[in-house]
Scaffold this motif. Structure first.
Motif, PDB file in Angstrom:
ATOM      1  N   ALA A  62       6.536  -3.617  -4.446  1.00  0.00           N
ATOM      2  CA  ALA A  62       5.753  -4.589  -5.222  1.00  0.00           C
ATOM      3  C   ALA A  62       6.462  -5.937  -5.123  1.00  0.00           C
ATOM      4  O   ALA A  62       7.672  -6.003  -4.899  1.00  0.00           O
ATOM      5  N   THR A  88       1.052  -5.125  -6.630  1.00  0.00           N
ATOM      6  CA  THR A  88       1.734  -4.008  -7.261  1.00  0.00           C
ATOM      7  C   THR A  88       0.952  -2.715  -7.043  1.00  0.00           C
ATOM      8  O   THR A  88       0.107  -2.644  -6.134  1.00  0.00           O
ATOM      9  N   ARG A  95      -2.161   0.260  -3.964  1.00  0.00           N
ATOM     10  CA  ARG A  95      -1.796  -1.150  -4.114  1.00  0.00           C
ATOM     11  C   ARG A  95      -2.935  -1.931  -4.772  1.00  0.00           C
ATOM     12  O   ARG A  95      -4.109  -1.720  -4.467  1.00  0.00           O
ATOM     13  N   PHE A 252       8.559   0.571  -5.153  1.00  0.00           N
ATOM     14  CA  PHE A 252       7.686   1.336  -6.039  1.00  0.00           C
ATOM     15  C   PHE A 252       8.412   2.595  -6.509  1.00  0.00           C
ATOM     16  O   PHE A 252       8.966   3.345  -5.721  1.00  0.00           O
TER      17      PHE A 252
END
Length: 283
Positions: A62, A88, A95, A252
């Motif tokens: 992210a 993010t 995503r 992540f």
């Protein structure tokens, strides 16, 4: 990006730029000698493999992206577009884009179309992985210091234009240790101009420079893109300045927050003979 005409409200003309004149104080002289101990083909093979690894790794990070586009009358800003968003993931790992700041667009002399948004949000993060390198003619130029890095330099141009695909045309700098792109400078093609009768839509694009920094001691991720040029429309010229920043990289599923400006996340992961970052202009 396109220019807006007060007398022809429906006309959409895409911005064009001359070569970016930004001079890097830490850019050393270009040495045109051939590489020692390695062929240019081997350099490109390693680059493509490393770029593919980088692209795959970045899909798991992210980050925050900050975009600012300005038009200037002399040195006075007379229009501005801004957007800040977090790229993010949702709780399923998909995503997603979360816009956190988007003030009113005050650009009055230019129009930003879909191709411009593609460049601002994605295209400036240009890569040359194994699935892309075959689409380009890549010519070895030489070797050049970039800050504390030693780089192989190549010129890049598409072999052919296929359909509506967009391609990078310009120059790349590869770190000679990790064989990843640390800097790219060029523009996107193809371009279109008005016909001999002065009709039709122009589709011209800016020269941009993107710098990367080393994240987590192993991946060279884009962190800063800039342009500052006069756009030569068929009707008139407009100076435009663009800055795109990519910050707060975070893997992540990890609670470790990645920051930039020369600070390392974990010094123990960085190679002792390799600097973690390269300097870039600050805005």
């Amino acid at each position: 990006m396109g220019i807006k005409f007060s007398t022809i409200a429906s006309t959409v003309v895409i911005l064009g730029l001359s070569l970016c004149a930004y001079v890097q104080a830490q850019e050393g002289p270009l040495d045109t000698a051939q590489p020692s101990g390695i062929t240019t083909d081997e350099i490109l093979k390693r680059m493509a493999a490393q770029e593919s690894t980088f692209k795959q790794a970045r899909q798991g990070y992210a980050y925050r992206q900050t975009i600012k586009v300005q038009t200037l009358d002399g040195d006075t800003v007379d229009g501005e577009y801004q957007q800040v968003f977090d790229s993010t993931f949702d709780d399923k790992g998909t995503r997603m884009k979360n816009v956190v700041f988007a003030p009113q667009n005050t650009l009055s002399r230019i129009y930003m179309g879909p191709s411009d948004m593609y460049e601002l949000e994605d295209g400036y993060q240009f890569t040359l992985g194994t699935d892309e390198v075959g689409q380009y003619n890549i010519l070895y130029v030489g070797q050049q210091p970039e800050d504390e890095l030693h780089c192989y330099v190549f010129d890049v141009a598409p072999k052919e234009i296929v359909g509506k695909n967009r391609y990078f045309q310009g120059r790349i700098w590869l770190d000679d240790h990790d064989f990843q792109i640390v800097k790219s400078k060029g523009k996107f093609v193809p371009e279109k101009r008005v016909n001999k009768k002065g009709k039709g839509n122009e589709d011209l694009h800016p020269i941009f420079t993107t710098w990367r920094e080393q994240i987590d001691g192993k991946y060279w991720f884009p962190t800063y893109t800039s342009t500052d040029d006069t756009l030569h429309f068929a009707q008139n010229d407009v100076r435009i300045r663009t800055v795109v920043k990519y910050t707060n990289y975070q893997q992540f599923g990890s609670k470790t927050k990645i920051t930039f400006e020369g600070k390392e996340v974990d010094k123990s992961k960085n190679s002792p003979d390799k600097p973690a970052t390269q300097d870039k202009p600050k805005n």
